[in-house]
Scaffold this active site. Structure first.
Site, PDB file in Angstrom:
ATOM      1  N   TYR A 129       0.858  -1.141   0.075  1.00 29.12           N
ATOM      2  CA  TYR A 129       0.002  -0.073   0.055  1.00 29.12           C
ATOM      3  C   TYR A 129       0.778   1.087   0.029  1.00 29.12           C
ATOM      4  O   TYR A 129       1.762   1.380   0.845  1.00 29.12           O
ATOM      5  CB  TYR A 129      -0.949   0.111   1.102  1.00 29.12           C
ATOM      6  CG  TYR A 129      -1.890  -1.252   1.393  1.00 29.12           C
ATOM      7  CD1 TYR A 129      -3.249  -1.005   0.772  1.00 29.12           C
ATOM      8  CD2 TYR A 129      -1.374  -2.168   1.981  1.00 29.12           C
ATOM      9  CE1 TYR A 129      -4.030  -1.952   0.868  1.00 29.12           C
ATOM     10  CE2 TYR A 129      -2.497  -3.450   2.132  1.00 29.12           C
ATOM     11  CZ  TYR A 129      -3.620  -3.188   1.460  1.00 29.12           C
ATOM     12  OH  TYR A 129      -4.634  -4.318   1.641  1.00 29.12           O
ATOM     13  N   ASP A 134     -10.019   8.379   8.360  1.00 24.49           N
ATOM     14  CA  ASP A 134      -9.729   8.595   7.002  1.00 24.49           C
ATOM     15  C   ASP A 134     -10.115  10.458   6.697  1.00 24.49           C
ATOM     16  O   ASP A 134     -10.722  11.013   7.528  1.00 24.49           O
ATOM     17  CB  ASP A 134     -10.281   8.043   5.893  1.00 24.49           C
ATOM     18  CG  ASP A 134     -11.592   7.704   5.754  1.00 24.49           C
ATOM     19  OD1 ASP A 134     -12.217   8.470   6.479  1.00 24.49           O
ATOM     20  OD2 ASP A 134     -12.262   6.465   5.042  1.00 24.49           O
TER      21      ASP A 134
END
Length: 300
Positions: free
Chosen positions: A74, A88
């Protein structure tokens, strides 16, 4: 019982998932575009995330666990100084800090996030709590005490520091990892809070984002041979396992779910492997005394 409509088509389609789509939506689009009877994916990506979403079709769905268990890479950015309720950029701000760590502070903090770590999933996650998804309870305003889970982090490195508020990282990890938790916990360790700004899965097992098909291409080539031609063989999903060659008689027995003779030179007793015959996968199973004892059989 009514039978599922669609073609008996098997293989893998690697999609470069765009931001804004759920993983389930991508799978449904692929199933529609290929008129496939059966489809699934190997590892959920959050709607805001982009990158590799490997979609398995037909018999390839039997190989999904081997991709799910494989290492994944990632690339992501952490916004320092702000915590959100979703960990987030889409969540509500719940805490802020004026503190900004130095590059040296970040490098030192990352050491604790490598190797075998324990990680608490985000409140907004698909973890089940008393039979309900955590995100459903979180949306209802309930705060949960989620249990920590083990995660293997192969590597976690700083890629860039665009500004004092942002650090870009690259992580290679095993299954079950939450990048949002890494951002949250790194911010906590640095004493400044943090959340994920953006996230991209660069590769997953044998699948690379650079080889992924865009949703626009899927739409443009739907129901055509051009999209069929983009399918990777089922066998790609078995890349993490050793391959054994089945004898003709062994292949016939394996296809019926029975132990079948295979040609092996350096296999250990009890080791998991897959058997092929004339270039196609026949079964996955455990090797014992010259035979493969099947756990999954492929009907190709």
């Amino acid at each position: 019982m009514a039978r599922k409509k669609g073609r008996d088509i098997s293989g893998w389609l690697v999609v470069d998932k765009p931001a804004g789509m759920t993983s389930t939506s991508v799978v449904n689009k692929v199933r529609w575009a290929l008129d496939a009877k059966k489809a699934g994916h190997a590892g959920t990506l959050d709607p805001a995330a982009t990158g590799v979403l490997a979609v398995a079709l037909g018999e390839a769905t039997k190989t999904v666990p081997y991709i799910t268990d494989a290492l994944k890479c990632y690339r992501f950015a952490v916004r320092l100084g702000i915590a959100t309720n979703t960990d987030d950029a889409e969540g509500e701000v719940i805490a802020t800090s004026d503190a900004r760590p130095s590059d040296e502070d970040i490098a030192s903090a990352l050491v604790a996030f490598r190797g075998e770590i324990m990680q608490v999933p985000p409140q907004f996650s698909a973890v089940k709590v008393d039979g309900e998804r955590a995100y459903a309870l979180a949306r209802a305003g309930e705060e949960m005490d989620l249990a920590a889970r083990p995660l293997w982090v192969e590597s976690l490195e700083v890629v860039a520091r665009p500004d004092a508020d942002t650090v870009e990282l690259e992580m290679v990890c095993g299954k079950g990892g939450y990048v949002r938790s890494i951002a949250r916990d790194l911010g906590a360790a640095l004493g400044c809070h943090g959340h994920v700004l953006w996230l991209r899965r660069v590769w997953s097992g044998p699948f690379e984002a650079t080889d992924g098909v865009s949703v626009e291409v899927i739409d443009a080539e739907a129901k055509t041979g051009a999209l069929d031609a983009r399918l990777l063989p089922l066998e790609v999903g078995l890349a993490e396992l050793p391959e054994l060659k089945a004898t003709p008689e062994g292949a016939a027995r394996l296809r019926n779910g029975n132990p079948g003779m295979v040609i092996a030179s350096d296999m250990d007793w009890g080791e998991e492997a897959w058997a092929s015959y004339q270039g196609r996968a026949v079964a996955v199973g455990v090797y014992k005394s010259g035979e493969l004892h099947p756990s999954r059989v492929f009907n190709l």
